[in-house]
Design a protein around this motif. Structure first.
Motif, mmCIF file in Angstrom:
data_model
loop_
_atom_site.group_PDB
_atom_site.id
_atom_site.type_symbol
_atom_site.label_atom_id
_atom_site.label_comp_id
_atom_site.label_asym_id
_atom_site.label_seq_id
_atom_site.Cartn_x
_atom_site.Cartn_y
_atom_site.Cartn_z
ATOM 1 N N ASP A 65 43.297 29.099 36.379
ATOM 2 C CA ASP A 65 42.732 29.531 37.645
ATOM 3 C C ASP A 65 42.028 30.874 37.478
ATOM 4 O O ASP A 65 41.840 31.371 36.366
ATOM 5 C CB ASP A 65 43.814 29.610 38.721
ATOM 6 N N TYR A 66 41.640 31.462 38.600
ATOM 7 C CA TYR A 66 40.867 32.714 38.578
ATOM 8 C C TYR A 66 41.626 33.841 37.889
ATOM 9 O O TYR A 66 41.075 34.556 37.040
ATOM 10 C CB TYR A 66 40.521 33.092 40.018
ATOM 11 N N TYR A 67 42.910 33.987 38.203
ATOM 12 C CA TYR A 67 43.677 35.114 37.680
ATOM 13 C C TYR A 67 44.029 34.941 36.205
ATOM 14 O O TYR A 67 43.993 35.891 35.430
ATOM 15 C CB TYR A 67 44.939 35.318 38.523
ATOM 16 N N SER A 68 44.375 33.712 35.812
ATOM 17 C CA SER A 68 44.732 33.498 34.403
ATOM 18 C C SER A 68 43.516 33.693 33.489
ATOM 19 O O SER A 68 43.638 34.252 32.391
ATOM 20 C CB SER A 68 45.315 32.097 34.225
ATOM 21 N N GLN A 69 42.341 33.250 33.938
ATOM 22 C CA GLN A 69 41.137 33.453 33.123
ATOM 23 C C GLN A 69 40.722 34.922 33.110
ATOM 24 O O GLN A 69 40.196 35.416 32.113
ATOM 25 C CB GLN A 69 40.000 32.582 33.652
ATOM 26 N N LYS A 70 40.996 35.614 34.204
ATOM 27 C CA LYS A 70 40.657 37.034 34.263
ATOM 28 C C LYS A 70 41.537 37.853 33.309
ATOM 29 O O LYS A 70 41.083 38.845 32.718
ATOM 30 C CB LYS A 70 40.838 37.517 35.701
#
Length: 421
Positions: A65-70
Motif C-alpha cells: 500500500d501507500y505507506y509500505s511503499q513509502k
C-alpha cells in the motif's frame, strides 16, 4: 480557495538536462512501484473460497500500500545512490500517484466510476514531477527556488494575486519547452453563494455549424482550428513517415508534429476563454445542455466534436463562473459581486420541440430552419437555445432564491419565454 497558474520556464542547458534526468529516474520508479502492486494483485486477487484456473501458492507478503511503499524509499537511496539527488518529497509524490491510479482501477473514484487498467509509462509519456510543499518566498521576481534542484528563471506573464500562497509546484516538459504550474491558495476568500439577477439569463446551444447560439439570437462562429491546420500537419506527418525509425531526424520531425498540435490546442483554449469571458460579462446565469461529450466524440462527427472542444469549454465556463467573484481576477474584469451561475439541463427534445407552443416538430440534422404550425419561424439553433432556457425555469436554484427573496433582494417572478419561474 485553490487555483493554478502556469508559467513558462527558462532553464539553462545544464538544468534542462537535469530535468530530463530526473524524469527518467522517476519514470523508472513509477513503473517499478506499479509492477510491485500488479505482482501482488495477480497472485492474491481470488477470494479464500474460490480457486483460479491456474493454481499456484502465492507469495506470503503484505499488500503493497501507500505507506509500505513509502517506507522503502530510504532503502532505494542506499541500493541506488543516484536517487539521493532527487528531493525526497518528489519521490514520495510518485508513491501517491501510483496509489491514486491503482485505487481508481480497483475501487473507482468518489462517484464509483472505475478507470481502466493502469499502464506502464514510457520515458516519452512521463513528463511531470511535483513538489507537494513549497516554502514561503520561493518565488522572487522572476526566479523560483526548487529544493535540491536550484534556481530557475520563470517568465511571469501575470503576477500572483495578493494574499495567495504557493502550495505546490509542478515542472512539466512539453513539446515547446518546460512549464511551471503553481497551485495557489487563499483561505481568506469566502465561498460565493448565488446572488444573481434572474432577468440576466441566457440559454446557449452548442453546435458544429456555429460554435454556440444564445437565446437572444447572438451567434459565435466556430473557428475550426484543427481543420485549418490539417494541411500543415499533413506535410509534417509525411516527413515523419519518410524518416528512418530511431533516427535523430525522425525525432526532430516528431517534435514538429507535437509543436503544431500544441499550437492548435493553445488557439482553441484561447478561444474558449475569450468566449466564456464575453458570456459572463453579459449574463448572470448561463444555461447549457448536459451533453454526453464522450459519447459524441465516438460518433461519425468525432473530428468536428474534438475540434470544437465542448467539454473543455463547459469546464472553463463552470470554473470561471464560480471564481469570478472571489477576487482572483482584476477589479472590473467582471461585474463586482457578480455571483454568477451555470446550469446544465437535460438536452432531450431541445432541437425538435417548438420554443413557442411546445409541439414536437421532427426534422433531420441537415434541416437548419425551425418552422412550426403556430407561426414560429426561427433558426434551428436559436430555437434550441430558447428551449434550453425554458428548461431552466424549474431549476432548484431559482426556487431556493425565491424563498430567500424576502430577506434579501425582492424578486418579482420573471417570465422566461412564457414560463413563470
Amino acid at each position: 480557495m485553490r487555483t493554478a497558474y502556469q508559467y513558462k520556464l527558462r532553464p539553462t542547458t545544464k538544468q534542462a538536462i537535469e530535468i530530463d534526468r530526473w524524469l527518467s529516474m522517476l519514470c523508472a520508479q513509477y513503473n517499478y512501484l506499479l509492477a510491485d502492486r500488479f505482482d501482488w494483485y495477480e497472485q492474491n486477487r481470488c477470494p479464500v473460497n474460490a480457486c483460479p484456473l491456474v493454481c499456484h501458492i502465492p507469495e506470503l507478503r503484505d499488500n503493497p500500500d501507500y505507506y509500505s511503499q513509502k517506507k522503502k524509499l530510504p532503502q532505494l537511496k542506499k541500493t541506488h545512490p543516484w536517487y539521493g539527488e532527487i528531493y525526497s518529497q518528489v519521490l514520495q509524490d510518485i508513491v501517491k500517484r501510483v496509489k491514486v491510479t491503482f485505487d481508481r482501477f480497483l475501487k473507482g473514484d468518489r462517484n464509483g466510476k472505475r478507470s481502466g487498467r493502469p499502464r506502464f509509462k514510457s520515458r516519452e509519456r512521463y513528463r511531470t514531477f511535483t513538489y507537494p510543499q513549497m516554502k514561503d518566498g520561493c518565488l522572487q521576481n522572476n526566479l523560483i527556488t526548487l529544493p535540491m534542484f536550484g534556481i530557475v528563471k520563470v517568465i511571469l506573464h501575470r503576477p500572483i494575486p495578493d494574499g495567495f500562497k504557493i502550495k505546490t509546484a509542478s515542472v512539466t516538459k512539453k513539446a515547446d519547452g518546460y512549464y511551471l504550474t503553481l497551485s495557489l491558495e487563499d483561505t481568506t476568500v469566502p465561498d460565493i453563494k448565488p446572488d444573481f439577477n434572474a432577468d440576466s439569463i441566457t440559454g446557449i446551444d452548442l453546435g458544429l455549424k456555429e460554435f454556440l447560439t444564445t437565446s437572444d439570437g447572438d451567434v459565435v462562429p466556430i473557428p475550426q482550428h484543427y481543420r485549418k491546420s490539417q494541411k500543415r500537419l499533413r506535410v509534417i506527418h509525411s516527413r515523419v513517415s519518410r524518416r528512418q525509425k530511431g533516427s535523430n531526424q525522425r525525432k526532430k520531425a516528431q517534435t514538429q508534429v507535437a509543436k503544431q498540435h500544441k499550437k492548435v490546442a493553445d488557439k482553441r483554449k484561447d478561444f474558449h476563454f475569450k468566449t466564456v469571458n464575453n458570456l459572463l460579462e453579459k449574463y448572470d446565469v448561463v444555461v447549457h445542455e448536459d451533453l454526453n461529450v464522450k459519447g459524441l466524440s465516438r460518433s461519425m462527427l468525432a473530428k468536428s466534436v474534438h475540434d470544437a472542444g465542448w467539454g473543455s469549454f463547459l469546464s472553463i465556463l463552470t470554473t470561471k463562473a464560480a471564481k469570478c467573484a472571489t477576487g482572483e481576477y482584476p477589479r472590473g474584469h467582471f461585474r463586482e459581486n457578480a455571483g454568477l451561475l451555470v446550469i446544465a439541463v437535460n438536452p432531450s427534445g431541445t432541437s425538435q420541440d417548438c420554443s413557442s407552443c411546445g409541439v414536437k416538430v421532427p426534422k433531420s440534422l441537415h434541416i437548419r430552419q425551425h418552422i412550426c404550425i403556430c407561426g414560429c419561424n426561427l433558426d434551428r439553433d436559436h430555437n434550441a437555445a430558447l428551449n434550453i432556457l425554458n428548461k431552466a425555469a424549474g431549476h432548484s436554484v431559482f426556487k431556493a432564491k425565491s424563498l430567500l427573496s424576502s430577506s434579501r433582494i425582492v424578486l418579482e417572478a420573471p417570465t422566461i419565454i412564457g414560463t413563470p419561474i
